[in-house]
Design a protein around this motif. Structure first.
Motif, PDB file in Angstrom:
ATOM      1  N   ARG A  62     -76.446 -78.935  31.613  1.00 38.43           N
ATOM      2  CA  ARG A  62     -76.858 -79.744  30.459  1.00 38.43           C
ATOM      3  C   ARG A  62     -76.400 -81.189  30.635  1.00 38.43           C
ATOM      4  O   ARG A  62     -77.154 -82.136  30.367  1.00 38.43           O
ATOM      5  CB  ARG A  62     -76.288 -79.150  29.176  1.00 38.43           C
ATOM      6  N   TYR A  63     -75.181 -81.385  31.089  1.00 38.52           N
ATOM      7  CA  TYR A  63     -74.662 -82.737  31.305  1.00 38.52           C
ATOM      8  C   TYR A  63     -75.468 -83.475  32.376  1.00 38.52           C
ATOM      9  O   TYR A  63     -75.834 -84.641  32.208  1.00 38.52           O
ATOM     10  CB  TYR A  63     -73.194 -82.646  31.699  1.00 38.52           C
ATOM     11  N   ALA A  64     -75.788 -82.801  33.479  1.00 33.89           N
ATOM     12  CA  ALA A  64     -76.557 -83.441  34.544  1.00 33.89           C
ATOM     13  C   ALA A  64     -77.969 -83.785  34.085  1.00 33.89           C
ATOM     14  O   ALA A  64     -78.501 -84.848  34.430  1.00 33.89           O
ATOM     15  CB  ALA A  64     -76.605 -82.526  35.770  1.00 33.89           C
ATOM     16  N   ALA A  65     -78.578 -82.917  33.273  1.00 39.20           N
ATOM     17  CA  ALA A  65     -79.927 -83.196  32.787  1.00 39.20           C
ATOM     18  C   ALA A  65     -79.939 -84.405  31.854  1.00 39.20           C
ATOM     19  O   ALA A  65     -80.812 -85.277  31.951  1.00 39.20           O
ATOM     20  CB  ALA A  65     -80.485 -81.969  32.078  1.00 39.20           C
ATOM     21  N   LEU A  66     -78.978 -84.475  30.950  1.00 41.35           N
ATOM     22  CA  LEU A  66     -78.907 -85.626  30.045  1.00 41.35           C
ATOM     23  C   LEU A  66     -78.619 -86.913  30.811  1.00 41.35           C
ATOM     24  O   LEU A  66     -79.149 -87.976  30.473  1.00 41.35           O
ATOM     25  CB  LEU A  66     -77.818 -85.387  28.994  1.00 41.35           C
TER      26      LEU A  66
ATOM     27  N   ALA B 247     -71.677 -84.541  26.286  1.00 45.90           N
ATOM     28  CA  ALA B 247     -71.941 -83.439  27.213  1.00 45.90           C
ATOM     29  C   ALA B 247     -70.919 -83.419  28.344  1.00 45.90           C
ATOM     30  O   ALA B 247     -70.509 -82.344  28.805  1.00 45.90           O
ATOM     31  CB  ALA B 247     -73.355 -83.569  27.778  1.00 45.90           C
ATOM     32  N   ARG B 248     -70.491 -84.583  28.778  1.00 45.50           N
ATOM     33  CA  ARG B 248     -69.471 -84.643  29.832  1.00 45.50           C
ATOM     34  C   ARG B 248     -68.148 -84.071  29.344  1.00 45.50           C
ATOM     35  O   ARG B 248     -67.467 -83.317  30.072  1.00 45.50           O
ATOM     36  CB  ARG B 248     -69.294 -86.092  30.274  1.00 45.50           C
ATOM     37  N   GLU B 249     -67.746 -84.396  28.131  1.00 47.91           N
ATOM     38  CA  GLU B 249     -66.498 -83.869  27.593  1.00 47.91           C
ATOM     39  C   GLU B 249     -66.565 -82.359  27.404  1.00 47.91           C
ATOM     40  O   GLU B 249     -65.586 -81.643  27.647  1.00 47.91           O
ATOM     41  CB  GLU B 249     -66.167 -84.562  26.266  1.00 47.91           C
ATOM     42  N   VAL B 250     -67.729 -81.861  26.962  1.00 46.73           N
ATOM     43  CA  VAL B 250     -67.895 -80.412  26.801  1.00 46.73           C
ATOM     44  C   VAL B 250     -67.776 -79.717  28.152  1.00 46.73           C
ATOM     45  O   VAL B 250     -67.139 -78.659  28.284  1.00 46.73           O
ATOM     46  CB  VAL B 250     -69.243 -80.105  26.125  1.00 46.73           C
ATOM     47  N   TRP B 251     -68.394 -80.299  29.171  1.00 47.69           N
ATOM     48  CA  TRP B 251     -68.304 -79.697  30.507  1.00 47.69           C
ATOM     49  C   TRP B 251     -66.873 -79.700  31.026  1.00 47.69           C
ATOM     50  O   TRP B 251     -66.398 -78.692  31.580  1.00 47.69           O
ATOM     51  CB  TRP B 251     -69.214 -80.460  31.471  1.00 47.69           C
ATOM     52  N   LEU B 252     -66.162 -80.809  30.864  1.00 54.29           N
ATOM     53  CA  LEU B 252     -64.787 -80.877  31.361  1.00 54.29           C
ATOM     54  C   LEU B 252     -63.883 -79.890  30.624  1.00 54.29           C
ATOM     55  O   LEU B 252     -63.001 -79.273  31.235  1.00 54.29           O
ATOM     56  CB  LEU B 252     -64.260 -82.304  31.214  1.00 54.29           C
ATOM     57  N   ALA B 253     -64.092 -79.735  29.306  1.00 57.25           N
ATOM     58  CA  ALA B 253     -63.285 -78.774  28.553  1.00 57.25           C
ATOM     59  C   ALA B 253     -63.547 -77.352  29.039  1.00 57.25           C
ATOM     60  O   ALA B 253     -62.612 -76.564  29.240  1.00 57.25           O
ATOM     61  CB  ALA B 253     -63.585 -78.893  27.061  1.00 57.25           C
TER      62      ALA B 253
ATOM     63  N   ALA C 244     -79.044-106.076  28.086  1.00 57.17           N
ATOM     64  CA  ALA C 244     -77.867-105.622  27.349  1.00 57.17           C
ATOM     65  C   ALA C 244     -78.238-104.944  26.048  1.00 57.17           C
ATOM     66  O   ALA C 244     -77.576-104.012  25.601  1.00 57.17           O
ATOM     67  CB  ALA C 244     -76.939-106.814  27.073  1.00 57.17           C
ATOM     68  N   ALA C 245     -79.326-105.404  25.403  1.00 56.98           N
ATOM     69  CA  ALA C 245     -79.721-104.794  24.141  1.00 56.98           C
ATOM     70  C   ALA C 245     -80.443-103.477  24.344  1.00 56.98           C
ATOM     71  O   ALA C 245     -80.272-102.539  23.571  1.00 56.98           O
ATOM     72  CB  ALA C 245     -80.631-105.761  23.372  1.00 56.98           C
ATOM     73  N   ALA C 246     -81.281-103.391  25.390  1.00 53.55           N
ATOM     74  CA  ALA C 246     -82.079-102.180  25.579  1.00 53.55           C
ATOM     75  C   ALA C 246     -81.305-101.075  26.268  1.00 53.55           C
ATOM     76  O   ALA C 246     -81.616 -99.908  26.113  1.00 53.55           O
ATOM     77  CB  ALA C 246     -83.330-102.508  26.401  1.00 53.55           C
ATOM     78  N   VAL C 247     -80.302-101.409  27.076  1.00 54.00           N
ATOM     79  CA  VAL C 247     -79.565-100.411  27.828  1.00 54.00           C
ATOM     80  C   VAL C 247     -78.094-100.476  27.447  1.00 54.00           C
ATOM     81  O   VAL C 247     -77.364-101.351  27.892  1.00 54.00           O
ATOM     82  CB  VAL C 247     -79.721-100.669  29.357  1.00 54.00           C
ATOM     83  N   PRO C 248     -77.625 -99.599  26.606  1.00 51.45           N
ATOM     84  CA  PRO C 248     -76.207 -99.591  26.276  1.00 51.45           C
ATOM     85  C   PRO C 248     -75.383 -99.145  27.471  1.00 51.45           C
ATOM     86  O   PRO C 248     -75.871 -98.450  28.371  1.00 51.45           O
ATOM     87  CB  PRO C 248     -76.122 -98.569  25.128  1.00 51.45           C
ATOM     88  N   ASP C 249     -74.105 -99.550  27.480  1.00 56.64           N
ATOM     89  CA  ASP C 249     -73.234 -99.176  28.584  1.00 56.64           C
ATOM     90  C   ASP C 249     -73.024 -97.671  28.634  1.00 56.64           C
ATOM     91  O   ASP C 249     -72.925 -97.092  29.712  1.00 56.64           O
ATOM     92  CB  ASP C 249     -71.883 -99.895  28.452  1.00 56.64           C
ATOM     93  N   ARG C 250     -72.946 -97.009  27.493  1.00 55.10           N
ATOM     94  CA  ARG C 250     -72.693 -95.581  27.441  1.00 55.10           C
ATOM     95  C   ARG C 250     -73.639 -94.931  26.443  1.00 55.10           C
ATOM     96  O   ARG C 250     -73.881 -95.467  25.375  1.00 55.10           O
ATOM     97  CB  ARG C 250     -71.240 -95.296  27.040  1.00 55.10           C
ATOM     98  N   PHE C 251     -74.120 -93.754  26.824  1.00 56.05           N
ATOM     99  CA  PHE C 251     -74.948 -92.974  25.929  1.00 56.05           C
ATOM    100  C   PHE C 251     -74.055 -91.929  25.265  1.00 56.05           C
ATOM    101  O   PHE C 251     -73.437 -91.118  25.966  1.00 56.05           O
ATOM    102  CB  PHE C 251     -76.085 -92.303  26.707  1.00 56.05           C
ATOM    103  N   PRO C 252     -73.994 -91.899  23.949  1.00 57.96           N
ATOM    104  CA  PRO C 252     -73.097 -90.945  23.283  1.00 57.96           C
ATOM    105  C   PRO C 252     -73.403 -89.502  23.634  1.00 57.96           C
ATOM    106  O   PRO C 252     -72.486 -88.696  23.821  1.00 57.96           O
ATOM    107  CB  PRO C 252     -73.338 -91.227  21.793  1.00 57.96           C
ATOM    108  N   ALA C 253     -74.683 -89.149  23.758  1.00 57.74           N
ATOM    109  CA  ALA C 253     -75.025 -87.764  24.079  1.00 57.74           C
ATOM    110  C   ALA C 253     -74.524 -87.379  25.468  1.00 57.74           C
ATOM    111  O   ALA C 253     -74.030 -86.263  25.680  1.00 57.74           O
ATOM    112  CB  ALA C 253     -76.541 -87.572  23.983  1.00 57.74           C
ATOM    113  N   VAL C 254     -74.632 -88.303  26.413  1.00 57.94           N
ATOM    114  CA  VAL C 254     -74.159 -88.015  27.767  1.00 57.94           C
ATOM    115  C   VAL C 254     -72.645 -87.884  27.790  1.00 57.94           C
ATOM    116  O   VAL C 254     -72.083 -86.989  28.445  1.00 57.94           O
ATOM    117  CB  VAL C 254     -74.634 -89.113  28.735  1.00 57.94           C
ATOM    118  N   GLU C 255     -71.965 -88.762  27.082  1.00 53.24           N
ATOM    119  CA  GLU C 255     -70.503 -88.686  27.044  1.00 53.24           C
ATOM    120  C   GLU C 255     -70.027 -87.400  26.376  1.00 53.24           C
ATOM    121  O   GLU C 255     -69.055 -86.786  26.817  1.00 53.24           O
ATOM    122  CB  GLU C 255     -69.939 -89.907  26.312  1.00 53.24           C
TER     123      GLU C 255
END
Length: 252
Positions: free
Chosen positions: A63-67, A182-188, A169-180
Motif C-alpha cells: 500500500r505504501y509503495a502504491a501511494l 502509509a509509511r508510518e503504518v508500514w514501519l510500525a 512549489a504550489a502544485a507539488v507539496p514537499d510531503r503527501f500526508p497519505a504517503v507519510e
C-alpha cells in the motif's frame, strides 16, 4: 496473495532505522545483557534477514509503495505536459518567443555596430554625406533597440523562472500526508510483526544450547574459547581431555 514484495533500495535506510529502534528498546537490551550477545552481531543478523522480516508487513508495504508511485506521478505531471500531446503545441510558441528574445538584442547590436562604422567611416572620408547621416541615424536606432530588447528579455526570463518556481512549489507539496501515513503504518507493522519476533527468536536460540552442541558451543553467536588457564593443547590420548603437562623443575 502472491510472492512478498522485494524491499526497494530506497527503503533499506528506513529498514535499518527500524531495526536500530527495536534493538535499542528496553526489552531487547535486557535480553542482550542476559545472553551476552553483542548488539552489533544481532544487527548484522537482522540486516541479513530482511526478506524474512519484511514479509510480515508485506500488505502495508504494498500500500505504501502504491501511494508513493501515485504521488510521484502527480509530481511529474507538470513537467510532462509540456512535451506530450498535440494539445500542448502552444507551449512551443513560448519557446520561439524565448529564442527571439535572445536573438533580437544580438542582431540589433550587430546591425548598430555595422551601420555606425559605415556611417562614421563615410563622414571621415567626406563622401556621400546624406548616406553617412542616414547610416549613423539607423545605427543609433539599432543600438537603442538592442538595449531595450535586452532589458525586456532579462525581465521576461526572470519572471518566467519565478513563476515556474512558484507554480511548482504550489502544485507539488514537499510531503503527501497519505504517503507519510502509509509509511508510518508500514514501519510500525515491520517493527512489531517482523523485526521484533525475529530478534526475540534469535536471542532465545542464543541463550538455549542445542543438544548436539559441545562445550563452548552453546550459542550460535559465540566462538570456541581456547584461552582457559588449564588449557595447554588438544589431547591425543583418545579421551578428549587435555594433554598432561610435562614435568618441570622441582615438579614430580
Amino acid at each position: 496473495m502472491g510472492r512478498p514484495s522485494r524491499l526497494g533500495d530506497e527503503d533499506r535506510s528506513d529498514y535499518g532505522r527500524a531495526l536500530d529502534e527495536v534493538i535499542a528498546s528496553p526489552e531487547i537490551q535486557r535480553l542482550l545483557e542476559r545472553s551476552g550477545v553483542p548488539g552489533g552481531r544481532l544487527r548484522v543478523r537482522g540486516l541479513a534477514a530482511v526478506a524474512r522480516t519484511t514479509s510480515a508487513a508485506d500488505a502495508e508495504y504494498r500500500r505504501y509503495a502504491a501511494l508513493r508511485r501515485r504521488a510521484r506521478g502527480v509530481r511529474q505531471a507538470p513537467g510532462v505536459s509540456a512535451l506530450s500531446g498535440p494539445g500542448d503545441q502552444e507551449r512551443q510558441g513560448a519557446g520561439v518567443l524565448a529564442v527571439l528574445g535572445v536573438l533580437t538584442p544580438v542582431l540589433a547590436a550587430v546591425a548598430a555596430a555595422t551601420f555606425l562604422l559605415l556611417g562614421y567611416g563615410l563622414r571621415l572620408a567626406e563622401a556621400l554625406p546624406a548616406l553617412a547621416g542616414t547610416l549613423v541615424g539607423v545605427g543609433w536606432f539599432s543600438l537603442v533597440v538592442a538595449a531595450v530588447t535586452a532589458l525586456v528579455s532579462v525581465v521576461a526570463l526572470y519572471r518566467t523562472a519565478a513563476k515556474q518556481s512558484a507554480d511548482g512549489a504550489a502544485a507539488v507539496p514537499d510531503r503527501f500526508p497519505a504517503v507519510e501515513d502509509a509509511r508510518e503504518v508500514w514501519l510500525a507493522a515491520l517493527r512489531d510483526r517482523g523485526i521484533r519476533p525475529f530478534l526475540l527468536q534469535e536471542l532465545a536460540g542464543a541463550a538455549t544450547p542445542t543438544p548436539e552442541a559441545g562445550e563452548g558451543h552453546g550459542s550460535r553467536f559465540s566462538s570456541p574459547a581456547f584461552a582457559g588457564p588449564d588449557f595447554s593443547g588438544p589431547g591425543f590420548d583418545g579421551s578428549g581431555g587435555t594433554a598432561p603437562r610435562p614435568p618441570g623443575p622441582g615438579r614430580p
